[in-house]
Design a protein around this motif. Structure first.
Motif, PDB file in Angstrom:
ATOM      1  N   TYR A 142       0.836  -1.184   0.000  1.00  0.00           N
ATOM      2  CA  TYR A 142       0.000   0.000   0.000  1.00  0.00           C
ATOM      3  C   TYR A 142       0.883   1.250   0.000  1.00  0.00           C
ATOM      4  N   ARG A 143       0.483   2.257  -0.793  1.00  0.00           N
ATOM      5  CA  ARG A 143       1.246   3.498  -0.848  1.00  0.00           C
ATOM      6  C   ARG A 143       0.295   4.676  -1.028  1.00  0.00           C
ATOM      7  N   ASP A 144       0.594   5.728  -0.267  1.00  0.00           N
ATOM      8  CA  ASP A 144      -0.120   6.988  -0.431  1.00  0.00           C
ATOM      9  C   ASP A 144       0.745   7.849  -1.349  1.00  0.00           C
ATOM     10  N   ASN A 145       0.351   7.986  -2.579  1.00  0.00           N
ATOM     11  CA  ASN A 145       1.156   8.704  -3.556  1.00  0.00           C
ATOM     12  C   ASN A 145       1.319  10.181  -3.234  1.00  0.00           C
ATOM     13  N   LYS A 157      -8.422   0.913   2.420  1.00  0.00           N
ATOM     14  CA  LYS A 157      -7.045   0.553   2.060  1.00  0.00           C
ATOM     15  C   LYS A 157      -6.927   0.057   0.620  1.00  0.00           C
ATOM     16  N   ASP A 163       4.292   4.449   2.815  1.00  0.00           N
ATOM     17  CA  ASP A 163       3.868   3.127   2.369  1.00  0.00           C
ATOM     18  C   ASP A 163       3.730   2.180   3.541  1.00  0.00           C
ATOM     19  N   LYS A 208      -9.755   5.236   6.087  1.00  0.00           N
ATOM     20  CA  LYS A 208      -9.725   5.227   4.628  1.00  0.00           C
ATOM     21  C   LYS A 208      -9.858   3.799   4.133  1.00  0.00           C
ATOM     22  N   LEU A 257      -3.587   5.674   7.172  1.00  0.00           N
ATOM     23  CA  LEU A 257      -4.583   4.839   6.516  1.00  0.00           C
ATOM     24  C   LEU A 257      -5.889   4.743   7.321  1.00  0.00           C
ATOM     25  N   ASP A 306      -8.004   1.490  -1.891  1.00  0.00           N
ATOM     26  CA  ASP A 306      -7.711   2.661  -2.731  1.00  0.00           C
ATOM     27  C   ASP A 306      -6.215   2.908  -2.828  1.00  0.00           C
ATOM     28  N   TYR A 307      -5.441   2.390  -1.864  1.00  0.00           N
ATOM     29  CA  TYR A 307      -3.997   2.626  -1.812  1.00  0.00           C
ATOM     30  C   TYR A 307      -3.191   1.401  -2.224  1.00  0.00           C
TER      31      TYR A 307
END
Length: 95
Positions: free
Chosen positions: A65-68, A89, A73, A87, A84, A91-92
């Protein structure tokens, strides 16, 4: 007459030094005896049932998982990170 703290500390230090030297001498003698016996009987470490545990370096866990927007991550293992919380997860999820 009582012994002072400083004198007791000095005695302890001297005894620790003597104990270390005695241990080193005993280890050296033990190694020599073991070496002699192994040579006399043509023994190897394997004959003694000894095994060397070989550990392979572990591959790092891949990030799932990564939040761009922030670059943070998470591998998906352990407790979910604060970024996270609340939210979805999925989506990430890195695809």
């Amino acid at each position: 007459m009582t012994t002072s703290y400083a004198e007791l500390k000095a005695q302890i230090a001297e005894l620790e030094k003597q104990a270390f030297q005695a241990r080193e001498a005993e280890i050296s003698n033990a190694k020599n005896k073991i070496r002699e016996i192994m040579q006399a009987y043509s023994l190897t470490i394997a004959d003694l049932g000894g095994t060397a545990k070989v550990t392979k370096p572990r591959k790092p866990v891949e990030v799932k998982y990564r939040d761009n927007s922030t670059g943070q991550d998470w591998t998906g293992r352990g407790r979910a990170p604060k970024w996270l919380e609340g939210k979805n997860k999925e989506d990430y999820l890195i695809k």
